[in-house]
Motif scaffolding. Structure first.
Motif, mmCIF file in Angstrom:
data_model
loop_
_atom_site.group_PDB
_atom_site.id
_atom_site.type_symbol
_atom_site.label_atom_id
_atom_site.label_comp_id
_atom_site.label_asym_id
_atom_site.label_seq_id
_atom_site.Cartn_x
_atom_site.Cartn_y
_atom_site.Cartn_z
ATOM 1 N N SER A 336 3.143 11.137 10.877
ATOM 2 C CA SER A 336 1.949 10.598 10.614
ATOM 3 C C SER A 336 1.518 10.506 9.218
ATOM 4 O O SER A 336 0.663 9.371 8.426
ATOM 5 C CB SER A 336 0.986 10.095 11.800
ATOM 6 O OG SER A 336 1.317 9.752 12.882
ATOM 7 N N ALA A 337 0.499 11.408 8.762
ATOM 8 C CA ALA A 337 0.349 11.900 6.972
ATOM 9 C C ALA A 337 1.129 11.447 6.404
ATOM 10 O O ALA A 337 0.565 10.954 5.915
ATOM 11 C CB ALA A 337 0.162 12.907 7.356
ATOM 12 N N THR A 338 2.502 11.273 6.368
ATOM 13 C CA THR A 338 2.743 10.872 5.306
ATOM 14 C C THR A 338 3.436 9.401 5.090
ATOM 15 O O THR A 338 2.868 8.700 4.080
ATOM 16 C CB THR A 338 4.449 11.243 5.135
ATOM 17 O OG1 THR A 338 4.206 12.894 5.487
ATOM 18 C CG2 THR A 338 5.636 11.313 4.215
ATOM 19 N N LEU A 339 3.454 8.184 6.067
ATOM 20 C CA LEU A 339 3.075 7.120 5.982
ATOM 21 C C LEU A 339 1.919 6.496 5.995
ATOM 22 O O LEU A 339 2.142 5.607 5.146
ATOM 23 C CB LEU A 339 4.190 6.417 7.555
ATOM 24 C CG LEU A 339 4.924 6.905 8.509
ATOM 25 C CD1 LEU A 339 5.015 6.301 9.772
ATOM 26 C CD2 LEU A 339 5.681 5.667 7.442
ATOM 27 N N VAL A 340 0.692 7.611 6.194
ATOM 28 C CA VAL A 340 -0.444 6.365 5.776
ATOM 29 C C VAL A 340 -0.596 6.954 4.092
ATOM 30 O O VAL A 340 -1.157 5.830 3.424
ATOM 31 C CB VAL A 340 -2.003 7.825 6.344
ATOM 32 C CG1 VAL A 340 -2.828 6.954 5.932
ATOM 33 C CG2 VAL A 340 -1.865 6.936 7.464
ATOM 34 N N ILE A 341 0.040 8.626 3.607
ATOM 35 C CA ILE A 341 -0.633 8.544 2.100
ATOM 36 C C ILE A 341 0.408 7.740 1.549
ATOM 37 O O ILE A 341 -0.290 7.055 0.180
ATOM 38 C CB ILE A 341 -0.243 10.483 1.762
ATOM 39 C CG1 ILE A 341 -1.046 11.020 3.090
ATOM 40 C CG2 ILE A 341 -0.106 10.626 0.248
ATOM 41 C CD1 ILE A 341 -0.588 12.053 2.739
ATOM 42 N N THR A 342 1.063 7.193 1.872
ATOM 43 C CA THR A 342 2.387 6.565 1.238
ATOM 44 C C THR A 342 1.507 5.189 1.200
ATOM 45 O O THR A 342 1.961 4.278 -0.077
ATOM 46 C CB THR A 342 4.092 6.550 1.906
ATOM 47 O OG1 THR A 342 4.266 7.783 1.681
ATOM 48 C CG2 THR A 342 4.785 6.012 0.068
ATOM 49 N N ALA A 343 1.128 4.800 1.894
ATOM 50 C CA ALA A 343 0.694 3.474 1.883
ATOM 51 C C ALA A 343 -0.407 3.154 1.773
ATOM 52 O O ALA A 343 -0.846 2.384 0.952
ATOM 53 C CB ALA A 343 0.931 2.460 3.336
ATOM 54 N N LEU A 344 -1.625 4.379 1.436
ATOM 55 C CA LEU A 344 -2.082 5.003 0.271
ATOM 56 C C LEU A 344 -1.964 4.098 -1.065
ATOM 57 O O LEU A 344 -2.958 3.291 -1.637
ATOM 58 C CB LEU A 344 -3.673 5.303 0.469
ATOM 59 C CG LEU A 344 -4.280 5.269 1.993
ATOM 60 C CD1 LEU A 344 -4.931 6.573 3.025
ATOM 61 C CD2 LEU A 344 -5.334 4.372 2.080
ATOM 62 N N ALA A 345 -1.124 4.853 -1.592
ATOM 63 C CA ALA A 345 -0.740 5.411 -2.538
ATOM 64 C C ALA A 345 0.091 4.416 -3.361
ATOM 65 O O ALA A 345 -0.431 3.300 -4.601
ATOM 66 C CB ALA A 345 0.043 6.372 -2.892
ATOM 67 N N THR A 346 0.407 3.494 -2.403
ATOM 68 C CA THR A 346 0.950 2.000 -2.627
ATOM 69 C C THR A 346 0.599 0.652 -3.062
ATOM 70 O O THR A 346 0.604 -0.599 -3.125
ATOM 71 C CB THR A 346 2.679 1.672 -2.076
ATOM 72 O OG1 THR A 346 2.155 1.639 -0.432
ATOM 73 C CG2 THR A 346 3.500 2.295 -2.457
#
Length: 458
Positions: A336-346
């Protein structure tokens, strides 16, 4: 950069026997990157003795292919007057970064020898904090005025070419240097047959810009979204200060990816140093800090097990399933953290989407918790093989469901919380999420056992 071992002896022989000019002639047939690779094995003073005889523009191109450390050594070892003249021809953003690494004493000897106009430009670019658009921008761009004709614009481009980093976009400014329009080089070329056409009749006025004080990630997102070659940087009054080009964006993306990768493994970013360049003591310290924090965080799990010591003694079989339950929660939270962090970064999501993300992750937690709970229950049946009553085994899927659900929510929402407080969401790395999930999972599992199983065994 790895020097070309086969060519180095030849270069030294040419330098000793035939002099510098023969090397200059030899280098004129090669790509700047190849020249830099060949010269990389020479001393900084030897490299400069060759570069100083090469045309200044070509000299700058070759210089740009040396690594940062060698660039600094060359500048610090070369005659101050020659370096002062040379850096005026370097891309403005590159030279600002290089001069930041020069010893202050040497820098103070060089800057007074640079033209006053260039000094102001260097000071302005160096004044922006690291990580802002201002720190990444180049002040080398085409400056035109809307009253100009196509022919006048072509003449102006010709006059400015020696200091330009790119001529793909041409920027139209008013008398106060405020950005009022943009023209692509293609549009100018299309109108060569109509040289008296004024720029204001066809320039683009609906512009995408970034503020000089904005985070550089803002420029990355806009360039990626609109597929720009460069993006203009303005101050709060609309005055154009510079541009961030696509090559700078690529460098920024690589830096951010490296930094986020380090953070995701709970390692302090290495900064400008590479893995091999970083001193072992420094590298150990950067790793130790977070390992120590995670170690003390893990003590909370041990404390919880101590508090529930009675449960562990009375219901021995419970402990066998504890690693499975907490690791499942940690894995789910990390996803979950990886998905959200990646979505925030992009830029795919932002803080304003928190309510939608919250509802979405509730549903996801229920789905994953139910599925993983069922799998865990099957595993428990196979492992215990009827040695524990069926109803008592229901604590396993119940615990897995709650742990997966809570870990999923934690992993998804904590990066948003970090973003809200202005912290880097990447700090909520997988080790941290796993640590939180371990503590939470252990507490939930032991609490369920205390409430529903211990009364049966007491």
């Amino acid at each position: 950069m790895t020097p070309n071992i086969l060519l180095l002896p030849d270069i030294r022989e040419i330098l000793n026997e035939n002099g510098v000019q023969s090397i200059v002639d030899f280098c004129s047939t090669l790509h700047p990157a190849s020249i830099a690779e060949i010269l990389d094995g020479l001393s900084p003073s030897e490299i400069w003795s060759i570069l100083r005889h090469i045309e200044v523009v070509d000299r700058g191109n070759i210089f740009s292919y040396f690594d940062d450390e060698l660039q600094v050594k060359i500048i610090e070892s070369a005659p101050r007057s020659e370096i002062a003249e040379f850096i005026e021809y370097l891309p403005s953003d590159d030279r600002a970064d290089i001069l930041d690494d020069i010893k202050p004493k040497i820098l103070n000897e060089i800057l007074p020898l640079v033209s006053r106009e260039e000094q102001k430009d260097i000071e302005r670019l160096r004044a922006y904090p690291e990580g802002t658009c201002g720190a990444e921008m180049s002040s080398d761009f085409v400056r035109l005025h809307e009253e100009m004709t196509v022919q006048q614009a072509l003449n102006e481009i010709s006059n400015q070419t020696h200091v330009l980093e790119t001529v793909f976009y041409l920027y139209v400014l008013d008398k106060e240097d405020r950005l009022v329009g943009l023209i692509s080089a293609k549009e100018i070329v299309k109108r060569i047959g109509k040289p008296e056409t004024q720029l204001k009749t066809f320039m683009k006025r609906d512009l995408i810009i970034v503020d000089a004080n904005a985070d550089r990630e803002e420029a990355v997102k806009l360039v990626a979204k609109y597929d720009f070659v460069a993006i203009p940087v303005l101050d709060e009054n609309g005055k154009m200060l510079g541009i961030i080009t696509h090559d700078d964006i690529v460098d920024t993306i690589l830096e951010e990816m490296t930094e986020n990768a380090h953070m995701s493994a709970a390692v302090n970013p290495l900064g400008d140093s590479t893995y091999l360049e970083t001193n072992l003591i420094i590298l150990a310290r950067k790793r130790f800090v977070w390992l120590a924090i995670l170690l003390f965080g893990a003590l909370s799990t041990a404390l919880i097990l101590t508090l529930f010591e009675t449960v562990n003694k009375e219901i021995v079989w419970l402990v066998a399933f504890l690693p499975m339950i907490v690791s499942t929660g940690g894995n789910c939270g990390g996803q979950s953290a990886t998905l959200v962090i990646t979505a925030l970064a992009t830029g795919e999501i932002s803080l304003k989407d928190w309510a939608y993300i919250f509802r979405r992750e509730i549903a996801m937690g229920i789905l994953l918790g139910s599925a993983m709970g069922f799998c865990a229950f099957i595993n428990a049946l196979l492992i215990l093989q009827g040695n524990v009553p069926f109803l008592q085994l229901l604590i396993i899927p119940a615990a897995v469901f709650l742990v997966v659900f809570s870990s999923n929510m934690t992993g998804a929402l904590l990066p948003l919380l970090f973003q809200r407080f202005g912290w880097d969401p990447a700090l909520m790395s997988n080790p941290f999420v796993a640590g939180i999930s371990d503590t939470l999972g252990t507490f939930i599992y032991m609490l369920l056992a205390l409430c529903f199983l211990l009364p049966i065994y007491s």
